[in-house]
Design an enzyme around this catalytic site. Structure first.
Site, PDB file in Angstrom:
ATOM      1  N   GLU A  18       0.770  -1.170  -0.067  1.00 25.70           N
ATOM      2  CA  GLU A  18      -0.160   0.039   0.012  1.00 25.70           C
ATOM      3  C   GLU A  18       1.009   1.453   0.044  1.00 25.70           C
ATOM      4  OE1 GLU A  18      -3.295   0.872   2.888  1.00 25.70           O
ATOM      5  OE2 GLU A  18      -1.967   2.292   3.376  1.00 25.70           O
ATOM      6  N   TYR A  50      -6.648   6.834  -0.126  1.00 29.35           N
ATOM      7  CA  TYR A  50      -7.696   8.306  -0.486  1.00 29.35           C
ATOM      8  C   TYR A  50      -7.530   8.861   0.771  1.00 29.35           C
ATOM      9  CZ  TYR A  50     -10.315  10.964  -3.560  1.00 29.35           C
ATOM     10  OH  TYR A  50     -10.805  12.212  -3.960  1.00 29.35           O
ATOM     11  N   ARG A 124     -15.405   3.371   4.935  1.00 31.31           N
ATOM     12  CA  ARG A 124     -15.934   4.433   5.367  1.00 31.31           C
ATOM     13  C   ARG A 124     -15.185   5.772   5.184  1.00 31.31           C
ATOM     14  NH1 ARG A 124     -17.673   5.327  11.445  1.00 31.31           N
ATOM     15  NH2 ARG A 124     -15.340   6.108  11.362  1.00 31.31           N
ATOM     16  N   TYR A 178     -10.706  -5.652  10.791  1.00 34.56           N
ATOM     17  CA  TYR A 178     -10.171  -5.019  12.307  1.00 34.56           C
ATOM     18  C   TYR A 178      -9.855  -6.222  13.185  1.00 34.56           C
ATOM     19  CZ  TYR A 178     -11.251  -0.819  10.093  1.00 34.56           C
ATOM     20  OH  TYR A 178     -11.263   0.289   9.150  1.00 34.56           O
ATOM     21  N   LYS A 198     -20.612  -6.307   4.936  1.00 29.77           N
ATOM     22  CA  LYS A 198     -19.994  -5.834   3.860  1.00 29.77           C
ATOM     23  C   LYS A 198     -19.817  -7.102   2.784  1.00 29.77           C
ATOM     24  CE  LYS A 198     -16.565  -3.582   6.316  1.00 29.77           C
ATOM     25  NZ  LYS A 198     -15.547  -2.705   6.668  1.00 29.77           N
TER      26      LYS A 198
HETATM   27  P1  FAD Z   1     -17.395   0.704   8.249  1.00 34.14           P
HETATM   28  O1  FAD Z   1     -17.058  -0.744   7.798  1.00 34.14           O
HETATM   29  O2  FAD Z   1     -18.365   1.458   7.826  1.00 34.14           O
HETATM   30  O3  FAD Z   1     -17.508   0.310  10.020  1.00 34.14           O
HETATM   31  C1  FAD Z   1     -17.129   1.581  10.718  1.00 34.14           C
HETATM   32  C2  FAD Z   1     -17.849   1.455  12.316  1.00 34.14           C
HETATM   33  O4  FAD Z   1     -19.381   1.395  12.201  1.00 34.14           O
HETATM   34  C3  FAD Z   1     -17.378   0.285  12.767  1.00 34.14           C
HETATM   35  O5  FAD Z   1     -17.196   0.235  14.132  1.00 34.14           O
HETATM   36  C4  FAD Z   1     -18.176  -0.724  12.344  1.00 34.14           C
HETATM   37  O6  FAD Z   1     -18.598  -1.789  13.273  1.00 34.14           O
HETATM   38  C5  FAD Z   1     -19.610   0.024  12.319  1.00 34.14           C
HETATM   39  N1  FAD Z   1     -20.825  -0.247  11.253  1.00 34.14           N
HETATM   40  C6  FAD Z   1     -20.209  -0.729  10.075  1.00 34.14           C
HETATM   41  N2  FAD Z   1     -21.312  -0.822   9.367  1.00 34.14           N
HETATM   42  C7  FAD Z   1     -22.520  -0.251  10.139  1.00 34.14           C
HETATM   43  C8  FAD Z   1     -23.984  -0.222  10.084  1.00 34.14           C
HETATM   44  N3  FAD Z   1     -24.495  -0.458   8.907  1.00 34.14           N
HETATM   45  N4  FAD Z   1     -24.651   0.369  11.126  1.00 34.14           N
HETATM   46  C9  FAD Z   1     -24.027   0.625  12.238  1.00 34.14           C
HETATM   47  N5  FAD Z   1     -22.461   0.349  12.649  1.00 34.14           N
HETATM   48  C10 FAD Z   1     -21.858  -0.045  11.416  1.00 34.14           C
HETATM   49  N6  FAD Z   1      -9.274   5.547   5.770  1.00 34.14           N
HETATM   50  C11 FAD Z   1      -8.972   6.733   4.730  1.00 34.14           C
HETATM   51  O7  FAD Z   1      -9.486   7.787   5.117  1.00 34.14           O
HETATM   52  N7  FAD Z   1      -8.538   6.463   3.487  1.00 34.14           N
HETATM   53  C12 FAD Z   1      -7.997   5.387   3.187  1.00 34.14           C
HETATM   54  O8  FAD Z   1      -7.242   5.168   2.007  1.00 34.14           O
HETATM   55  C13 FAD Z   1      -7.822   4.111   4.268  1.00 34.14           C
HETATM   56  N8  FAD Z   1      -7.445   2.907   3.923  1.00 34.14           N
HETATM   57  C14 FAD Z   1      -7.471   1.836   4.854  1.00 34.14           C
HETATM   58  C15 FAD Z   1      -7.083   0.495   4.487  1.00 34.14           C
HETATM   59  C16 FAD Z   1      -7.259  -0.526   5.359  1.00 34.14           C
HETATM   60  C17 FAD Z   1      -6.840  -1.741   4.993  1.00 34.14           C
HETATM   61  C18 FAD Z   1      -7.942  -0.226   6.734  1.00 34.14           C
HETATM   62  C19 FAD Z   1      -7.979  -1.287   7.726  1.00 34.14           C
HETATM   63  C20 FAD Z   1      -8.331   1.127   7.045  1.00 34.14           C
HETATM   64  C21 FAD Z   1      -8.126   2.091   6.204  1.00 34.14           C
HETATM   65  N9  FAD Z   1      -8.512   3.527   6.535  1.00 34.14           N
HETATM   66  C22 FAD Z   1      -8.594   4.526   5.525  1.00 34.14           C
HETATM   67  C23 FAD Z   1      -9.264   3.834   7.677  1.00 34.14           C
HETATM   68  C24 FAD Z   1     -10.612   3.545   7.675  1.00 34.14           C
HETATM   69  O9  FAD Z   1     -11.296   4.577   6.844  1.00 34.14           O
HETATM   70  C25 FAD Z   1     -11.299   3.696   9.356  1.00 34.14           C
HETATM   71  O10 FAD Z   1     -10.866   2.834  10.095  1.00 34.14           O
HETATM   72  C26 FAD Z   1     -12.747   3.917   9.409  1.00 34.14           C
HETATM   73  O11 FAD Z   1     -12.989   4.762  10.713  1.00 34.14           O
HETATM   74  C27 FAD Z   1     -13.658   2.870   9.111  1.00 34.14           C
HETATM   75  O12 FAD Z   1     -13.671   2.548   7.862  1.00 34.14           O
HETATM   76  P2  FAD Z   1     -14.450   1.011   7.551  1.00 34.14           P
HETATM   77  O13 FAD Z   1     -14.596   0.897   6.036  1.00 34.14           O
HETATM   78  O14 FAD Z   1     -13.972  -0.119   8.204  1.00 34.14           O
HETATM   79  O15 FAD Z   1     -15.888   1.462   8.197  1.00 34.14           O
END
Ligand code: FAD
Length: 316
Positions: A18, A50, A124, A178, A198
């Protein structure tokens, strides 16, 4: 080629990385030099992060402050295209909910499709630094599973506001996992429940947050399988590089540092010594993960290649 195809066709553990886009105004050739030094390990694909907009306040000279919205690391889509052209390696742009309306997202995905980029990691996104929690765009998505649904819809030819079915896109979608749970989640079970959503929405692979204790990853994979999450789970790795990481990594990524690693790092007199400890620790993690048959070792380079190169030399 899609990530799922890379994984299915691999005869041994793949090496992937990455990278971060350069800071605004920096030369892309510095990034290329980092990638150059890792090309000997034949990365199967390269992720490009991003970065959300940030709010910056500037003095107006009259005692007033003016708020600007700026991106410090723009260019994800362009970098992905440039890497595919230059190295002929598949790229995975990260696509985030934060700051995007659904239409902005659709337009970005149309660009990616036209550019021949057919893998995405859907997230997200983190909150804007000056905001206490994640605030979705008023016409955007609150959670990654909703954005995945939108992209799955496009893969079926469903575009926003179009009456008829249009040409389907062909994205292979990944999501984040995570092993030590997402920081907002009350517990790992709840986090797994949403991770499964997801996958049900269309995610075909998972990339994990970094971890320093392989037992955390093995346990996570076991729990995923027990909860019916059956897609490949790619472990994310990072060699510890500075004394400051002992506190900064747990603070920013909500993970544990194993006591043995903490003790070794605490003995170091400077960051040069920390880097040697970090390389050895990460190489040992990789050897164990590889022996356990993980599909791929995915390195968070933070756009600095030297430590990852030293680890990869020992493992691939
Ligand atoms: P989600 O899957 O949406 O989850 C967020 C939180 O909400 C979690 O606690 C989950 O349990 C809860 N949740 C999920 N779905 C729901 C629902 N439908 N209703 C209620 N609660 C829910 N960030 C960036 O800005 N840019 C990047 O390029 C980036 N790259 C990353 C790459 C990796 C491999 C990882 C592990 C993280 C990366 N992140 C990045 C960080 C990431 O955006 C954050 O950790 C963010 O806070 C959560 O993203 P997510 O997609 O896991 O969120």
């Amino acid at each position: 080629m899609k990530v799922t195809e890379h994984l299915a066709q691999a005869t041994e553990t793949l090496f992937t990385i990455e990278i971060l886009p350069p800071k605004k105004g920096e030369d892309i050739h510095t990034l290329f030099r980092h990638i150059d030094t890792l090309m000997e390990f034949k990365p199967a694909f390269i992720d490009v992060t991003y970065h959300r907009e940030e709010h910056v306040y500037k003095e107006m000279g009259n005692g007033m402050l003016k708020k600007y919205v700026t991106r410090k690391r723009p260019g994800t889509v362009g970098i992905c295209a440039a890497i595919q052209n230059r190295y002929h390696v598949d790229t995975i742009p990260h696509v985030i909910c934060g700051g995007f309306s659904q239409e902005d997202t659709e337009n970005m995905l149309i660009d990616l499709d036209f550019l021949g980029i057919h893998n995405v990691l859907v997230l997200r996104g983190d909150p804007v630094k000056t905001e206490p929690g994640f605030v979705p765009h008023p016409e955007g998505h609150c959670y990654a599973n909703e954005l995945i649904e939108q992209i799955t819809g496009m893969n079926q030819g469903k575009y926003l506001y179009e009456e008829s079915v249009s040409t389907p896109t062909d994205f292979c979608i990944g999501a984040a996992g995570y092993p030590e749970k997402h920081f907002e989640s009350p517990n790992l079970d709840t986090d797994l429940y949403y991770l499964k959503q997801k996958v049900e929405a269309g995610a075909e692979f998972i990339v994990t947050q970094m971890f320093f204790d392989n037992r955390v990853y093995f346990n996570f994979v076991e729990l995923c399988r027990a909860n019916g999450i059956n897609v490949p789970i790619i472990p994310g790795l990072k060699p510890m590089a500075t004394l400051n990481h002992l506190t900064a990594l747990p603070k920013y990524f909500f993970l544990d540092i194993p006591e043995d690693l903490r003790k070794e790092v605490a003995k170091c007199k400077d960051n040069k010594q920390v880097r040697e400890v970090g390389i050895e620790w990460c190489a040992q993690q990789c050897r164990e993960l590889k022996a356990a048959g993980v599909p791929c070792l995915h390195f968070y380079t933070m756009s600095k290649s030297e430590m990852v190169r030293r680890v990869a030399e020992q493992v691939f």
